[in-house]
Enzyme design. Structure first.
Site, PDB file in Angstrom:
ATOM      1  N   ASP A  78      76.401   4.643  46.372  1.00 54.11           N
ATOM      2  CA  ASP A  78      76.365   3.432  45.546  1.00 54.11           C
ATOM      3  C   ASP A  78      77.465   2.442  45.955  1.00 54.11           C
ATOM      4  O   ASP A  78      77.461   1.294  45.513  1.00 54.11           O
ATOM      5  CB  ASP A  78      76.488   3.811  44.065  1.00 54.11           C
ATOM      6  CG  ASP A  78      76.047   2.694  43.138  1.00 54.11           C
ATOM      7  OD1 ASP A  78      75.437   1.725  43.635  1.00 54.11           O
ATOM      8  OD2 ASP A  78      76.317   2.788  41.923  1.00 54.11           O
ATOM      9  N   LYS A  95      72.102   5.214  40.184  1.00 49.05           N
ATOM     10  CA  LYS A  95      72.690   4.589  38.985  1.00 49.05           C
ATOM     11  C   LYS A  95      71.938   5.059  37.742  1.00 49.05           C
ATOM     12  O   LYS A  95      70.730   5.269  37.795  1.00 49.05           O
ATOM     13  CB  LYS A  95      72.561   3.060  39.069  1.00 49.05           C
ATOM     14  CG  LYS A  95      73.526   2.379  40.002  1.00 49.05           C
ATOM     15  CD  LYS A  95      73.324   0.867  39.940  1.00 49.05           C
ATOM     16  CE  LYS A  95      74.198   0.155  40.959  1.00 49.05           C
ATOM     17  NZ  LYS A  95      75.643   0.271  40.700  1.00 49.05           N
ATOM     18  N   ARG A 134      79.968  -2.612  50.677  1.00 50.65           N
ATOM     19  CA  ARG A 134      81.054  -2.644  51.666  1.00 50.65           C
ATOM     20  C   ARG A 134      80.580  -2.158  53.031  1.00 50.65           C
ATOM     21  O   ARG A 134      81.119  -2.545  54.052  1.00 50.65           O
ATOM     22  CB  ARG A 134      82.246  -1.832  51.142  1.00 50.65           C
ATOM     23  CG  ARG A 134      81.948  -0.395  50.898  1.00 50.65           C
ATOM     24  CD  ARG A 134      82.987   0.289  50.012  1.00 50.65           C
ATOM     25  NE  ARG A 134      82.867  -0.086  48.598  1.00 50.65           N
ATOM     26  CZ  ARG A 134      83.668   0.360  47.633  1.00 50.65           C
ATOM     27  NH1 ARG A 134      84.665   1.181  47.925  1.00 50.65           N
ATOM     28  NH2 ARG A 134      83.492  -0.015  46.388  1.00 50.65           N
ATOM     29  N   LYS A 162      76.825 -10.595  50.778  1.00 49.83           N
ATOM     30  CA  LYS A 162      76.163  -9.312  50.503  1.00 49.83           C
ATOM     31  C   LYS A 162      74.780  -9.594  49.946  1.00 49.83           C
ATOM     32  O   LYS A 162      74.645 -10.246  48.914  1.00 49.83           O
ATOM     33  CB  LYS A 162      76.992  -8.492  49.504  1.00 49.83           C
ATOM     34  CG  LYS A 162      76.268  -7.262  48.929  1.00 49.83           C
ATOM     35  CD  LYS A 162      77.126  -6.443  47.967  1.00 49.83           C
ATOM     36  CE  LYS A 162      76.313  -5.345  47.277  1.00 49.83           C
ATOM     37  NZ  LYS A 162      77.104  -4.545  46.297  1.00 49.83           N
ATOM     38  N   GLU A 189      77.661   0.735  48.543  1.00 48.91           N
ATOM     39  CA  GLU A 189      76.882   0.363  49.732  1.00 48.91           C
ATOM     40  C   GLU A 189      77.192  -1.045  50.233  1.00 48.91           C
ATOM     41  O   GLU A 189      77.041  -1.327  51.413  1.00 48.91           O
ATOM     42  CB  GLU A 189      75.377   0.482  49.416  1.00 48.91           C
ATOM     43  CG  GLU A 189      74.737  -0.734  48.730  1.00 48.91           C
ATOM     44  CD  GLU A 189      75.314  -1.077  47.364  1.00 48.91           C
ATOM     45  OE1 GLU A 189      75.873  -0.159  46.715  1.00 48.91           O
ATOM     46  OE2 GLU A 189      75.239  -2.243  46.947  1.00 48.91           O
TER      47      GLU A 189
END
Ligand code: BES
Ligand code: MN
Ligand code: ZN
Length: 488
Positions: free
Chosen positions: A335, A265, A339, A253, A337
């Site tokens: 958020d 966030k 995955r 990632k 994101e």
């Protein structure tokens, strides 16, 4: 500086301690008793000597009980040793580790591990400092062991491996430490290209147009709220001497910054989100270590790089996007994101016909809640990969803990309007994230997901781990590619 490792359950502190102590009229034992030194693991006493003496400082270090002595303890000794030596401007280190009476064969391991700790502990990130301070002062490391008959060839092979790994670890640390205004996806890609050039690896970069051709709309979606185009990085290592039929794919990632997107966030949570490419850094660092240490199998290093930002073009909660695998995803929290990017990167990885796929990601805060900041969550679908990964992390000393992919939580990902949604409940958040990824890797492909959200970054230096980016997982991955070296 002289470093002396001491076991807590030995009646004396060894011949070197005794000799020096006598020369110094008992100064060492006096300092030890003043500071209640018992030799418990990691305990340290630094004794400064008068400036006229040849040795300026003695560093006494607790190794714990001899029965629980491991390479990891020697590695931490090396790390603490070099950090103290550099801090005190030492030019040379003489390190003494006691004889652990282990069998002849394994006897070089603590010595090699101590050197590894020294290499790894000798790191500081100074690229952006106008005043870089003192550079590391230590130029010589001498290891004195009472261990009889060190096998020279084994020692040199060991040292070569830990040097290769340390190079990869330090690359990963640099990448994590680099500020997110400079380390944007295209920069991560050019760092990978430079790495490929240094070591003659194959390197392909997929730009936005290429991602579109590959129908990687989940990856593209995550990047569409940013002015920095997402990239997919693909490095390939092909061995000169192929000794194994394994084709390993590591997938990282690579969120160069995770603001959360429109599901923004709060400030405190966003503060450290430059580390959200820690999985990618581990993959690239491992590719460097692999290129140098030359395992006998093919290794693909794949990184999904993007920046998760909120703007008028950003994906929204409620959007449904279908990526490369053809599974429609209802995005309810922008958020979650990582995955999404990984779903497409994992689909891309499967096109490389790997015999096994391992992804690394700073995927969930929930994993940190579960395991603390020093341990990674290992979600492993395949028992053979589990056995091998465990062997690798036991060699590296890096902390992983196996976590369940509990199928009963799968229903939390059911969507009314799409094949799957991108968030589950708050409870079991690290597991549902793993279950989400699992949907994008064919059941026939041996697969593991390593959630490294905690350990890629250290708020405080300890042992061979500096403050900031840690390079976590690089050494485990490199070791993983070498597991067949002996059997081949
Ligand atoms: N990058 C974060 C996870 C993270 C959190 C890494 C803290 C390192 C430190 C990830 O993209 C994220 O935001 N996850 C959410 C998932 C949630 C929205 C389902 C989380 O963990 O809160
Ligand atoms: Mn996020
Ligand atoms: Zn993230």
């Amino acid at each position: 500086m002289v470093g002396i490792g001491v076991f807590s359950d030995h009646t004396d502190r060894g011949p070197v301690f005794a000799e020096l102590d006598q020369e110094l009229d008992g100064a060492l034992s006096q300092c030890c008793s003043e500071e209640d030194f018992t030799g418990k693991p990691g305990q340290q006493v630094i004794v400064s000597l008068p400036s006229k003496s040849a040795v300026r400082r003695v560093f006494i270090y607790g190794l714990g009980e001899q029965t629980s002595y491991t390479s990891e303890i020697a590695r931490r000794f090396g790390g603490d040793l070099i950090r103290v030596a550099n801090r005190t401007s030492a030019a040379a280190i003489v390190a003494h580790i006691p004889d652990d009476n282990s069998v002849e064969e394994s006897s070089i391991q603590p010595i090699v591990a101590l050197c590894e700790g020294v290499f790894l502990g000798n790191y500081r990130y100074t690229s952006y400092l106008s005043d870089k301070g003192r550079s590391p002062t230590v130029e010589h490391l001498h290891i004195a062991s009472t261990q009889g008959g060190v096998n020279e060839t084994a020692f040199h092979t060991g040292i070569q491996r830990v040097r290769a790994c340390a190079q990869g670890v330090n690359l990963a640390r640099d990448l994590v430490n680099m500020p997110p205004n400079d380390l944007v996806p295209s920069r991560l890609a050019s760092e990978a290209e430079a790495l490929a050039t240094r070591h003659q690896l194959d390197c392909t970069i997929l730009h936005a147009a290429d991602l579109e051709r590959e129908e990687m709309y989940l990856h593209l979606g995550v990047g569409q709220g940013s002015s920095h185009e997402p990239k997919l990085i693909h490095l390939t290592y092909t061995p000169k001497n192929k000794t194994s039929d394994r084709v390993i794919a590591f997938v990282g990632k690579g969120l160069t910054f995770d603001a959360g997107g429109l599901s923004l966030k709060p400030p405190d949570a966003m503060m450290t989100m430059k580390i959200d490419m820690g999985g990618a850094a581990a993959v690239l660092g491992a590719m460097e270590g692999i290129a140098v240490s030359q395992p006998g199998c093919i290794v693909h290093g794949i990184v999904g790089a993007a920046e998760n930002m909120p703007d008028g073009a950003a994906i929204r909660p409620g959007d449904i996007i279908t990526g490369k695998k053809g599974i429609s995803v209802e995005i309810l929290n922008t958020d979650a994101e990582g995955r999404l990017v990984l779903a497409d990167a994992l689909a891309y990885a499967q096109d490389q016909k790997p015999t096994e796929v391992i992804n690394l990601a700073t995927l969930t805060g929930a994993c940190i809640v579960a395991l603390g900041t020093n341990t990674a969550g290992a979600f492993i679908r395949d028992e053979d990969i589990y056995t091998r990964l465990k062997q690798a992390w036991e060699i590296s000393g890096e902390k992983f803990w196996r976590m369940p992919l509990s199928l009963d939580l799968r229903e939390n990902l059911e969507s009314d309007v799409a094949d799957i949604k991108n968030i589950g409940d708050r409870s079991g958040g690290a597991i549902t994230a793993g279950l989400f990824l699992s949907e994008f890797v064919d059941q026939t492909v041996p697969w593991a997901h390593l959630d490294v959200a905690g350990p890629v970054f250290a708020a405080k230096a300890r042992g061979y781990i500096p403050k900031g980016g840690t390079g976590f997982a690089v050494r485990t991955l490199v070791e993983y590619t070498h597991l067949d070296d002996h059997t081949a």
